[in-house]
Enzyme design. Sequence first.
Site, PDB file in Angstrom:
ATOM      1  N   GLU A 116       0.571  -0.980  -0.205  1.00  0.00           N
ATOM      2  CA  GLU A 116      -0.560  -0.286  -0.524  1.00  0.00           C
ATOM      3  C   GLU A 116       1.056   0.932   0.221  1.00  0.00           C
ATOM      4  OE1 GLU A 116      -1.879  -2.399   3.076  1.00  0.00           O
ATOM      5  OE2 GLU A 116      -0.235  -2.469   1.927  1.00  0.00           O
ATOM      6  N   ALA A 128      10.325 -37.844  -7.665  1.00  0.00           N
ATOM      7  CA  ALA A 128      10.619 -37.901  -9.106  1.00  0.00           C
ATOM      8  C   ALA A 128      10.085 -39.353  -9.419  1.00  0.00           C
ATOM      9  CB  ALA A 128      11.526 -37.821  -9.913  1.00  0.00           C
ATOM     10  N   GLU A 169      11.164 -34.619   0.519  1.00  0.00           N
ATOM     11  CA  GLU A 169      12.077 -34.976  -0.883  1.00  0.00           C
ATOM     12  C   GLU A 169      12.367 -36.405  -0.615  1.00  0.00           C
ATOM     13  OE1 GLU A 169      15.619 -32.415  -3.147  1.00  0.00           O
ATOM     14  OE2 GLU A 169      14.791 -31.172  -3.339  1.00  0.00           O
TER      15      GLU A 169
END
Length: 365
Positions: free
Chosen positions: A53, A155, A294
């Site tokens: 702002e 993965a 991970e």
Amino acid sequence: MCVQSDPMRRALELAELGRGYVEPNPMVGCVIVDGVDRIGEGWHRKFGGAHAEIEALRAAGSRARGATMYVTLEPCCHHGKTPPCTAAIIAEGIRRVVVAQEDPFPAVGGQGIARLREAGIAVEVGLLRDEAEQLNAPYRTLIRKGRPWIIAKWAMTLDGKIASRARASRWISGETSRRQVHRLRGLMDAIMVGRETVVRDDPQLTARPPGPRTPARIVLDRHVALPPSCRLVATSRQIPVIVATGTAPNTAATARLQELGCEILTCAGTSPEERLRSLCKELGRRRMSNVLVEGGAEVFGTLHDARLIDEIHVFVAPKLVGGRDAVSAFGGTGSQFIPKNSSLIDPVVEILDKDVYISGRVIYH
């Protein structure tokens, strides 16, 4: 409504520019309009810096008087690292403020909106609320649940394996996918893995090239048996390494890790789920907003069983491994039945070279 929402959509775009730079503060964007003209824009650029702002008011200058402000989060009304935005908005003569969402922070929590209304400013709340809340989901989780936003990344092959029966996992995904992972790492406060992942892969768990943030590395290691020769320990004085354990045995190995620069963090609880919840609460106390997990499979499984995963990023490679002894993505207890509905909210699917990249927020039914 469509015309009115345009400045707020622009404010959301601006807010996104602060990702990785402002945490644990929220991402905020602001647009000031006079009729159909945008006369000022701003976003929260860095933690401790000017709020959106204030930036927009500076850009608008004297034209702010009588104008309308669109802001993605309720303006603050308290003295933190910067003065209250509500005071500046009132002083500059803004006539109307459109707010996407209220701020859940207790020192604000509707009081900023009330302060503006008391000053005679028209305030509307809720325009593009869902988009604004999604943008700042980690901030809201930190404030309301006292823990960071937990992101699981893995993965896997086409048949759902994250490692072969010989525990080989390099490389499942392609180079483009790995670059995306490094970009993701550079936005995190911490990266978490299990000890077995460290023993198997000896990862660095760093963003290469570096991103806006330098994440701490967290290793879940119940018996404090992290190899002192691993690359995490070798770099622990440059980038923090936290060894999270259920008990901190007073052994030579524990003392050696501490001497080499690792922090040994004892997490309360008798089960893996309880210890993970305790760890998440401690990370929240340290004002961590985003934690990337991970692996490995048991860590993912325990997080899933504890319903602690908030978001996923999955890279599916067009490869087949097979084998009953190959490692699947999730261990743990798991669900007894297949969920009737999707486990992801608004999933995004992309093609990265030959890999399929799926990301989205998790919903537990």
